[in-house]
Design an enzyme around this catalytic site. Structure first.
Site, PDB file in Angstrom:
ATOM      1  N   HIS A 180       0.820  -1.208   0.000  1.00 57.30           N
ATOM      2  CA  HIS A 180       0.000   0.000   0.000  1.00 57.30           C
ATOM      3  C   HIS A 180       0.857   1.262   0.000  1.00 57.30           C
ATOM      4  CE1 HIS A 180      -3.809   2.026   0.413  1.00 57.30           C
ATOM      5  NE2 HIS A 180      -3.396   2.689   1.470  1.00 57.30           N
ATOM      6  N   HIS A 200     -10.847   2.623  -1.117  1.00 55.02           N
ATOM      7  CA  HIS A 200     -10.922   2.160   0.269  1.00 55.02           C
ATOM      8  C   HIS A 200     -11.659   0.822   0.252  1.00 55.02           C
ATOM      9  CE1 HIS A 200     -10.495   4.054   4.496  1.00 55.02           C
ATOM     10  NE2 HIS A 200      -9.335   3.971   3.906  1.00 55.02           N
ATOM     11  N   ARG A 222      -8.754  15.083   1.902  1.00 55.43           N
ATOM     12  CA  ARG A 222      -7.526  15.651   2.477  1.00 55.43           C
ATOM     13  C   ARG A 222      -6.365  15.637   1.482  1.00 55.43           C
ATOM     14  NH1 ARG A 222      -9.601  12.718   6.662  1.00 55.43           N
ATOM     15  NH2 ARG A 222      -8.051  11.048   6.460  1.00 55.43           N
ATOM     16  N   ASP A 223      -6.361  14.690   0.554  1.00 54.78           N
ATOM     17  CA  ASP A 223      -5.340  14.715  -0.501  1.00 54.78           C
ATOM     18  C   ASP A 223      -5.466  15.983  -1.344  1.00 54.78           C
ATOM     19  OD1 ASP A 223      -3.924  12.409   0.035  1.00 54.78           O
ATOM     20  OD2 ASP A 223      -5.178  11.137  -1.213  1.00 54.78           O
ATOM     21  N   GLN A 231      -8.234   9.451  11.739  1.00 57.66           N
ATOM     22  CA  GLN A 231      -8.597  10.348  10.643  1.00 57.66           C
ATOM     23  C   GLN A 231      -8.483  11.826  11.026  1.00 57.66           C
ATOM     24  OE1 GLN A 231      -9.856   8.946   7.290  1.00 57.66           O
ATOM     25  NE2 GLN A 231      -8.327   7.740   8.381  1.00 57.66           N
TER      26      GLN A 231
END
Length: 727
Positions: A47, A86, A107-108, A303
């Site tokens: 990942h 996800h 958020r990216d 998060q």
């Protein structure tokens, strides 16, 4: 010796292979300690490390993952966009898995300094009549809805497919689009030593620990819920506003989302990209539990957290903004000139890790000897079955009721797709979502597409077809395609057949993007989408963005006025030998095989420019790409969504009506413009076929000696999913 064996056993338990552990020892010149081993388990996971894909991704773009997202310039603004997955978390905990998938991709975009303005999703499930699948489906939709609606970012479009291959491995791919001042984009690269690492957002807890490793292995059926993150959209909303304010401060040098592997990944990669090292102080990190272990702090994927790099003296301004928005703030370390990754209990305390940063962040790169799947050869050799059902009336109704083609209204009516008032069309009214760029005459069109049947039967040509389908969707609203983001969903990369599928899909993506002059500017890879020994179909998901220069000239797929003439443009004569992968064959005949149709790149580009020119001239009143379900299905959908009837003059075979050959559009023009349209098409060497004319809704759809009551078709089309869910 006992200690060495213990460390190695820990490494193996954490997913580090024996060969990788030996490589770590060789590179370090020593055995890592236990804490360092935990760090390697995350950073060297598939990942985070892209071990099986780096070799191929470099062929797409050398700077593929240099920043958090890619962007294009439109109307003096930077339009930032990216798609991510996800999948594993949503299989285990559908609601939180999907919700935190939204939070992560937002958020990216935010980390680039862009305000998120839209979300799209590509969702893949098994048969919704299966109670387990139904639970996943409802949980995912609810998670997307609750999180997206709460943070005030509209979900403006997407696609949802149902195929038994995804029963235990749903795919939850989410795309986010944001807008920023093109001169004020943020970077994730540290720009020198002696800068402060600032933590902003929620406290760190135990949720999501081993999330990166969890996403780097097959689903086993065991309880992996501790690996799933828990989201708080209201904190995310505050974090969005705080981040955008913080990035306006002159002394803020870089920004990074704390995503996979949390504090570890964000700090190490920021420093490495900037050619420096960093030093962290764990006691400074805000924590939910006091008994949380050091390695848990580093790997937690709690998060709503961001990392900033700031000049000394700037931190007080950042803290003031965090206090304003009621979110945590802490200086957790600094960049250093020595290229090492150093973790301490505190600034004066015990050193827990001291690693060369390049060794930590650069996982090994694997290139397998690939094998062509036996199914690939067998599927191509399959002969199409003889048609069991020859009644056009029955075929169309069956296709319109199929969850892959029927309206997704049950899904999108749960989304707030109009918040911020940028959205021009409600979902399904056009082939792409259209977003107005406020204070300009311009708009952007966005779409997200895939077709697992095509890419299963032919990963190379199938992926090309998906890219061209995305481009057609943009063309259909009057947008010029500009750039691509992708999410490549595949099975176990250690399987040489899966690796072959991945390589061919990448090659198809590269070729199509070059042919269309739409560069791939961002993306993601999701491997290990397999359960026991069964992998999903190769599923590359393509997000694409386009520019509309004059918002007054956009069109949609809805028929407008009675008497308007309807045409088929493009490949007007279908190749009946290449209808493999069509939903007609899958749904009506239970057949997946044969040859799929290929795009004709030169003709397709010419066709797309032709359509854009006619939209600009105001000749085309509606445009609809012909895709899933074929010509008659696309025609029926335009009638249903516009509440218009249709009188056809077409005499066609079942293959011509329901086959899915590439490069076709249904358009409508004013009756008075029909001769002009035909003359322009003829002089431009564009194939057109007159299909009929638009009638009132009371007239229904009359085509090929078949008659369809529009009210009945609307009921079939709109109610299919809701009836299945409510049963």
């Amino acid at each position: 010796m006992q200690n060495q064996l213990t460390i190695k056993e820990i490494a193996l338990e954490l997913g580090i292979s024996r060969e990788e552990f030996d490589l770590i020892e060789e590179k370090l010149g020593r055995i890592p300690n236990e804490f360092e081993t935990y760090l390697f388990s995350a950073q060297w996971s598939e990942h985070c490390g892209y071990k099986h894909s780096k070799h191929y991704l470099k062929k797409i773009n050398e700077s593929y993952e240099s920043e958090n997202a890619g962007y294009v310039q439109i109307g003096g603004k930077a339009v930032v966009f990216k798609v991510e997955s996800h999948n594993h978390p949503s299989a285990v905990e559908p609601y939180q898995g999907a919700a935190t998938g939204i939070g992560g991709i937002v958020r990216d975009i935010l980390a680039m300094g862009a305000r998120p303005i839209a979300l799209l999703d590509s969702l893949k499930f098994g048969n919704v009549f299966d109670p387990k699948v139904k639970n996943i489906f409802e949980g995912v939709v609810s998670g997307i809805s609750d999180y997206g609606n709460s943070i005030g970012v509209p979900t403006v479009g997407g696609e949802t497919s149902f195929n038994e291959i995804y029963s235990t491995n749903p795919l939850i791919n989410v795309m986010c689009v944001g807008v920023a001042n093109k001169n004020h984009l943020a970077s994730s690269h540290a720009d020198g030593p002696d800068k402060l690492l600032v933590y902003v957002g929620s406290k760190t807890g135990r949720d999501g620990i081993h999330g990166a490793s969890f996403a780097s292995k097959k689903l086993s059926g065991k309880d992996d819920r501790p690996s799933v993150q828990v989201g708080d959209p209201f904190t995310e909303k505050n974090l969005i506003e705080a981040t955008l304010e913080i990035l306006k401060i002159k002394g803020v040098r870089a920004c990074q989302d704390m995503g996979a592997a949390g504090v570890l990944s964000s700090t190490s990669e920021m420093a490495y990209k900037g050619g420096v090292g960093c030093e962290l102080y764990l006691d400074n990190i805000p924590k939910r539990q006091e008994d949380i272990e050091p390695w848990e702090i580093m790997l937690s994927e709690s998060q709503e957290r961001m990392l900033f790099l700031v000049n000394p003296g700037t931190e007080k301004k950042v803290e003031a903004i965090c206090n304003k928005y009621l979110i945590d703030f802490a200086v957790i370390g600094k960049t250093i000139s020595t290229p090492h990754y150093v973790v301490k209990e505190n600034s004066e305390g015990k050193v827990l890790a001291d690693l060369p940063i390049d060794i930590l962040v650069n996982a090994p790169e694997y290139y397998r000897n690939n094998t062509i799947p036996s199914t690939y050869i067998l599927n191509k050799a399959k002969k199409y079955p003889k048609t069991k059902i020859k009644d056009i009336d029955k075929i169309l109704k069956i296709l319109l009721s199929n969850h892959n083609i029927s309206s997704k209204k049950w899904i999108y009516q749960q989304y707030d797709y109009k918040v911020e008032t940028n959205t021009i069309f409600i979902p399904e009214q056009a082939d792409s979502a259209v977003l107005w760029l406020k204070k300009t005459q311009k708009a952007i069109a966005v779409t997200i597409d895939s077709n697992e049947l095509y890419t299963y039967l032919d990963p190379f040509e199938g992926t090309k077809n998906v890219v061209y389908e995305a481009a057609r969707n943009l063309i259909s609203v009057g947008a010029k395609p500009l750039a691509i983001t992708d999410n490549l969903n595949f099975g176990d990369p250690d399987d040489p057949e899966v690796s072959w599928q991945f390589e061919k899909s990448i090659e198809g993506l590269i070729e199509a993007s070059k042919e269309l002059s739409t560069p791939v500017v961002s993306g993601n890879v999701s491997f290990y989408n397999s359960y026991h020994e069964t992998s999903i179909f190769p599923t590359p998901v393509i997000g694409m963005i386009g520019e509309i220069k004059d918002i007054k000239k956009i069109v949609n797929l809805k028929f407008k006025d009675c008497g308007d003439v309807v045409y088929l443009i493009g490949k007007t004569d279908i190749n009946v030998d290449k209808i493999g992968g069509s939903f007609y064959l899958k749904v009506l005949e239970g057949f997946v095989g044969g040859e799929i149709d290929f795009v004709n790149p030169m003709y397709e580009r010419y066709l797309q420019n032709f359509i854009l020119d006619l939209i600009d001239k105001g000749i085309l009143k509606s445009v609809h790409d012909v895709s899933k379900g074929g010509l008659l299905t696309a025609l029926a959908v335009s009638c249903i969504l516009s509440n218009r009837g249709f009188k056809g003059i077409l005499d066609a075979s079942i293959e011509e009506l329901f086959g899915e050959n590439q490069g076709r559009f249904i358009v409508s023009v004013r009756s008075k413009d029909s001769r002009i349209f035909e003359d322009i098409a003829k002089s431009s060497n564009i194939n057109v076929k007159k299909l009929g004319e638009i009638k009132s809704s009371d007239d229904g759809i009359d085509i090929c000696s078949a008659y369809f009551d529009l009210k009945e078709l609307k009921s079939i089309y709109f109610d299919s999913i809701s009836k299945s869910v409510e049963e």
